[in-house]
Write a protein that holds these residues in place. Structure first.
Motif, PDB file in Angstrom:
ATOM      1  N   ARG A  81       0.835  -1.206   0.000  1.00 26.91           N
ATOM      2  CA  ARG A  81       0.000   0.000   0.000  1.00 26.91           C
ATOM      3  C   ARG A  81       0.874   1.262   0.000  1.00 26.91           C
ATOM      4  NH1 ARG A  81      -5.364  -2.212   0.720  1.00 26.91           N
ATOM      5  NH2 ARG A  81      -6.007  -0.163  -0.064  1.00 26.91           N
ATOM      6  N   ALA A  82       2.013   1.206   0.697  1.00 27.18           N
ATOM      7  CA  ALA A  82       2.930   2.347   0.690  1.00 27.18           C
ATOM      8  C   ALA A  82       3.510   2.562  -0.699  1.00 27.18           C
ATOM      9  CB  ALA A  82       4.045   2.124   1.705  1.00 27.18           C
ATOM     10  N   ILE A  83       3.853   1.474  -1.386  1.00 24.11           N
ATOM     11  CA  ILE A  83       4.367   1.583  -2.760  1.00 24.11           C
ATOM     12  C   ILE A  83       3.297   2.165  -3.676  1.00 24.11           C
ATOM     13  CG2 ILE A  83       5.162   0.255  -4.751  1.00 24.11           C
ATOM     14  CD1 ILE A  83       6.484  -1.677  -2.752  1.00 24.11           C
ATOM     15  N   ALA A  84       2.047   1.724  -3.469  1.00 26.29           N
ATOM     16  CA  ALA A  84       0.937   2.261  -4.261  1.00 26.29           C
ATOM     17  C   ALA A  84       0.767   3.751  -4.023  1.00 26.29           C
ATOM     18  CB  ALA A  84      -0.351   1.520  -3.927  1.00 26.29           C
ATOM     19  N   ALA A  85       0.977   4.184  -2.784  1.00 29.11           N
ATOM     20  CA  ALA A  85       0.866   5.614  -2.477  1.00 29.11           C
ATOM     21  C   ALA A  85       1.921   6.421  -3.219  1.00 29.11           C
ATOM     22  CB  ALA A  85       0.996   5.833  -0.971  1.00 29.11           C
TER      23      ALA A  85
ATOM     24  N   ASP B  31      -4.819   8.187  -5.846  1.00 27.50           N
ATOM     25  CA  ASP B  31      -5.130   7.457  -4.616  1.00 27.50           C
ATOM     26  C   ASP B  31      -4.010   7.526  -3.584  1.00 27.50           C
ATOM     27  OD1 ASP B  31      -7.520   6.659  -5.799  1.00 27.50           O
ATOM     28  OD2 ASP B  31      -6.593   4.873  -6.684  1.00 27.50           O
ATOM     29  N   ALA B  32      -3.054   8.417  -3.753  1.00 32.88           N
ATOM     30  CA  ALA B  32      -1.873   8.435  -2.887  1.00 32.88           C
ATOM     31  C   ALA B  32      -2.233   8.631  -1.419  1.00 32.88           C
ATOM     32  CB  ALA B  32      -0.903   9.522  -3.341  1.00 32.88           C
ATOM     33  N   ALA B  33      -3.080   9.607  -1.129  1.00 32.61           N
ATOM     34  CA  ALA B  33      -3.429   9.891   0.263  1.00 32.61           C
ATOM     35  C   ALA B  33      -4.153   8.716   0.898  1.00 32.61           C
ATOM     36  CB  ALA B  33      -4.291  11.152   0.331  1.00 32.61           C
ATOM     37  N   ARG B  34      -5.082   8.146   0.159  1.00 32.46           N
ATOM     38  CA  ARG B  34      -5.852   7.017   0.680  1.00 32.46           C
ATOM     39  C   ARG B  34      -4.948   5.815   0.943  1.00 32.46           C
ATOM     40  NH1 ARG B  34     -10.424   5.158  -3.216  1.00 32.46           N
ATOM     41  NH2 ARG B  34      -8.728   3.972  -4.171  1.00 32.46           N
ATOM     42  N   GLU B  35      -4.052   5.505   0.012  1.00 32.21           N
ATOM     43  CA  GLU B  35      -3.155   4.365   0.186  1.00 32.21           C
ATOM     44  C   GLU B  35      -2.188   4.594   1.341  1.00 32.21           C
ATOM     45  OE1 GLU B  35      -3.277   1.459  -1.215  1.00 32.21           O
ATOM     46  OE2 GLU B  35      -4.960   1.978  -2.507  1.00 32.21           O
ATOM     47  N   ALA B  36      -1.730   5.835   1.506  1.00 29.73           N
ATOM     48  CA  ALA B  36      -0.843   6.144   2.631  1.00 29.73           C
ATOM     49  C   ALA B  36      -1.558   5.930   3.958  1.00 29.73           C
ATOM     50  CB  ALA B  36      -0.343   7.581   2.522  1.00 29.73           C
ATOM     51  N   ALA B  37      -2.832   6.307   4.008  1.00 28.16           N
ATOM     52  CA  ALA B  37      -3.605   6.127   5.238  1.00 28.16           C
ATOM     53  C   ALA B  37      -3.798   4.646   5.556  1.00 28.16           C
ATOM     54  CB  ALA B  37      -4.960   6.825   5.110  1.00 28.16           C
TER      55      ALA B  37
ATOM     56  N   TRP C  70      -3.820  12.540   4.646  1.00 26.83           N
ATOM     57  CA  TRP C  70      -2.392  12.823   4.784  1.00 26.83           C
ATOM     58  C   TRP C  70      -2.021  13.196   6.220  1.00 26.83           C
ATOM     59  CZ3 TRP C  70       0.820  10.891   1.681  1.00 26.83           C
ATOM     60  CH2 TRP C  70       0.661  10.901   0.288  1.00 26.83           C
ATOM     61  N   SER C  71      -2.853  14.006   6.863  1.00 24.44           N
ATOM     62  CA  SER C  71      -2.469  14.566   8.160  1.00 24.44           C
ATOM     63  C   SER C  71      -2.571  13.560   9.300  1.00 24.44           C
ATOM     64  CB  SER C  71      -3.312  15.805   8.486  1.00 24.44           C
ATOM     65  OG  SER C  71      -4.694  15.510   8.444  1.00 24.44           O
ATOM     66  N   VAL C  72      -3.515  12.622   9.236  1.00 28.18           N
ATOM     67  CA  VAL C  72      -3.609  11.622  10.308  1.00 28.18           C
ATOM     68  C   VAL C  72      -2.369  10.722  10.327  1.00 28.18           C
ATOM     69  CG1 VAL C  72      -4.872   9.600  11.134  1.00 28.18           C
ATOM     70  CG2 VAL C  72      -6.111  11.689  10.546  1.00 28.18           C
ATOM     71  N   PRO C  73      -1.961  10.129   9.194  1.00 28.25           N
ATOM     72  CA  PRO C  73      -0.699   9.362   9.228  1.00 28.25           C
ATOM     73  C   PRO C  73       0.510  10.214   9.619  1.00 28.25           C
ATOM     74  CG  PRO C  73      -1.950   8.808   7.273  1.00 28.25           C
ATOM     75  CD  PRO C  73      -2.639   9.989   7.893  1.00 28.25           C
ATOM     76  N   ALA C  74       0.569  11.446   9.091  1.00 28.65           N
ATOM     77  CA  ALA C  74       1.701  12.315   9.427  1.00 28.65           C
ATOM     78  C   ALA C  74       1.721  12.631  10.917  1.00 28.65           C
ATOM     79  CB  ALA C  74       1.628  13.605   8.617  1.00 28.65           C
ATOM     80  N   GLY C  75       0.548  12.912  11.482  1.00 30.66           N
ATOM     81  CA  GLY C  75       0.479  13.211  12.905  1.00 30.66           C
ATOM     82  C   GLY C  75       0.822  12.006  13.764  1.00 30.66           C
ATOM     83  N   THR C  76       0.359  10.834  13.360  1.00 33.53           N
ATOM     84  CA  THR C  76       0.678   9.605  14.096  1.00 33.53           C
ATOM     85  C   THR C  76       2.182   9.354  14.115  1.00 33.53           C
ATOM     86  OG1 THR C  76      -1.464   8.635  13.499  1.00 33.53           O
ATOM     87  CG2 THR C  76       0.282   7.119  14.196  1.00 33.53           C
ATOM     88  N   LEU C  77       2.810   9.499  12.951  1.00 28.52           N
ATOM     89  CA  LEU C  77       4.261   9.305  12.861  1.00 28.52           C
ATOM     90  C   LEU C  77       4.998  10.367  13.669  1.00 28.52           C
ATOM     91  CD1 LEU C  77       6.657   7.813  11.651  1.00 28.52           C
ATOM     92  CD2 LEU C  77       6.496   9.295   9.642  1.00 28.52           C
TER      93      LEU C  77
END
Length: 263
Positions: free
Chosen positions: A74-78, A84-90, A157-164
């Protein structure tokens, strides 16, 4: 506080993650394996620290590692998809987040101060990465698909970024952790705004989420600045309960009830 945290973790292990896996393509196939690790993991919470508790927690950690292995595609797909980059990153973040909980649980059940953190913090980390990790990132991905506009993309984008960023803040400074909490809160509020447009379960989830992030932000600011702020027990009883049950559980039920829910 510990019994309450244990109950919330058990809800995450045995209800929220399995419900969430059904919302991910081929995730349903992982549910039997997940339960094979989550059931002993939940039992390990209530046992005295020692070899048996560590062994049961290790089974849970193994199940989280299997989920994490599914995050890489999923990260590679992002990285390769603009649309679909944001969705796949999430979704990738959701699949990877429980492994942090798995490692923290093994260390806590063994009485090992992982990276210098005491057992209470490690146990709260286990809870955090079920709800602010798995559930929040997965719902952010669902929101991005449902909204299709800037608000959904921002959430994804912001939820994964905030979690990290919050995770990184554990190793950098309390101000870095607070900055991550701000990013995560903004993403969660975006999730809440979109959820409020949905059915009853999603509206409940969104309304609870909007308020549940305030105590967490207050606590993070107080820890960084030294300003008066609620303690861990109060934060767990307010933010923790609301985030786990009102947002996590109700949100997963709500998304399961929508049409075409699979990411």
């Amino acid at each position: 506080m510990i019994p309450l945290v244990n109950l919330l973790i058990a809800v995450g292990m045995l209800a929220v993650v399995p419900l969430g896996l059904a919302l991910i393509e081929d995730g349903g196939r992982l549910r039997p394996l997940w339960y094979a690790g989550a059931l002993p993991g939940a039992l390990a919470l209530w046992l005295p620290r020692g070899a048996l508790a560590v062994a049961l927690a290790a089974l849970y950690a193994a199940a989280t590692a299997v989920l994490a292995s599914r995050a890489l595609p999923r990260a590679i797909a992002a990285l390769s998809s603009r649309e679909d980059a944001a969705r796949e990153a999430a979704v990738a973040t959701a699949l990877a987040a429980p492994v942090v909980a798995g490692v923290a649980l093994v260390a806590e059940r063994g009485g090992y101060a992982l990276f210098g953190y005491d057992p209470v913090i490690l146990r709260l980390t286990v809870a955090h990465f079920h709800f602010a990790g798995f559930a929040a990132a997965l719902v952010a991905g669902l929101v991005a698909r449902a909204d299709g506009g800037r608000l959904g993309t921002f959430a994804a984008w912001s939820v994964p970024a905030g979690t990290l960023a919050v995770l990184s803040g554990y190793f950098v400074s309390q101000w870095a952790e607070f900055a991550g909490a701000v990013v995560l809160t903004c993403g969660m509020w975006a999730v809440a705004a979109v959820s409020l447009r949905g059915g009853v379960w999603l509206r409940v989830s969104g309304a609870v989420l909007a308020g549940a992030m305030v105590p967490a932000l207050w606590y993070a600011l107080g820890e960084a600045s030294g300003l008066p702020h609620p303690g861990l027990a109060w934060t767990a009883a307010t933010h923790g309960v609301a985030n786990a049950l009102g947002f996590g559980l109700c949100g997963m039920i709500g998304w399961r009830m929508t049409k075409e829910p699979v990411l």
